[in-house]
Design a protein around this motif. Sequence first.
Motif, short mmCIF file in Angstrom:
data_model
loop_
_atom_site.label_atom_id
_atom_site.label_comp_id
_atom_site.label_asym_id
_atom_site.label_seq_id
_atom_site.Cartn_x
_atom_site.Cartn_y
_atom_site.Cartn_z
N GLN A 1 0.82 -1.20 0.00
CA GLN A 1 0.00 0.00 0.00
C GLN A 1 0.86 1.26 0.00
O GLN A 1 0.40 2.35 -0.33
CB GLN A 1 -0.93 0.00 1.23
N GLN A 2 2.11 1.09 0.39
CA GLN A 2 3.02 2.23 0.45
C GLN A 2 4.33 1.89 -0.25
O GLN A 2 4.81 0.77 -0.20
CB GLN A 2 3.31 2.61 1.91
N GLN B 1 5.24 1.35 -3.32
CA GLN B 1 5.20 0.24 -4.27
C GLN B 1 6.36 0.31 -5.25
O GLN B 1 6.90 -0.71 -5.67
CB GLN B 1 3.87 0.25 -5.03
#
Length: 331
Positions: free
Chosen positions: A257-258, A260
């Motif tokens: 989610q962070q 990537q």
Amino acid sequence: MTIDNSVIIPLPSDKLTESIQSKLQSQGKSFGTVNSDGSVYMVGTASTGVPVNRSGFITSRNIAFAKAELRAKIQILKLSGEVVTSERNSSLISKNVQGTDPDTAEKASFIEKVATLADKSIDKALSELGVSDSEISSLNQDQKEKRYSENFYNYVSSYVASMVKGVSVIKIAEGEVGNNDYQVAVCIKYSPEQQSESANLQTLGASQEVINSRTVNNIKTLGPDKLMSKLGAQFFKDENGKRFILGFGQSSVLKSQQRQSNQISIGRRKARLQAVENIKNLIAEDLVGKEISETIEKISEFQDGEQSLYTEDNFTELINSKKTSVKMNTM
């Protein structure tokens, strides 16, 4: 229902072997042996530990490829000689006893008394350690006397060790075999010419001329579906006759989610490192391989008529690629 209601699904390894054999036959060569030009072709196989529909499959597939390649290389080494060790023995004892030997009973009387004292002191110690009375009782039971015993033991091992140079991947076949089984089969080639080229790295140095060649550009235009089937390293020749080695590497990318983009960067670097490793292993790899098969069978019949059968059928495969270093000019 019909009589012909069963089907045998061919393994990827079978398909690959048949394909290689057919092509070699058209060239006057054979599979699995040393040909007149010194070339050798072998197939190795392995299965993934993770099913195709599960996370981690790509990593497991890379591992299966590495296992298959190692096994194929060991098969090539066996052609130049292997140390085989074997041992086996068989024993048969038949004993039919009626009654009790009075001499044995007299001799045992004093020993039994001493043993009883020893048993009691041991039993006390076991009890203090928390062993139950029933377990202590079973430990004190005399072993049943055998009236028939037949034992067999067989041991065989194969050992090979050598530096392998110039062994390239020429074809790969893979696919699902039934449920939760995915097989990777690899065909590799050794030849004196490839060994010579691997020993003379200056003839294989990457150059801008090779990078810009039509041959390399054709490889660059391959779609993802074609590149997915590319593993290991191969010898190529461009349109100018320049020989070079091309290594392939793959890596899965963790969804995040962070950051990537960081995961994608890591995946690319891992894939490149794997490709470089494949090139290095083509140039030189120091291998030690050992296979061990051990078979045991014990058949027993006791005086009370009870029978027992014990068997073991063990197989061990040990392959070690020793740590070696090669300085390469890679692009």
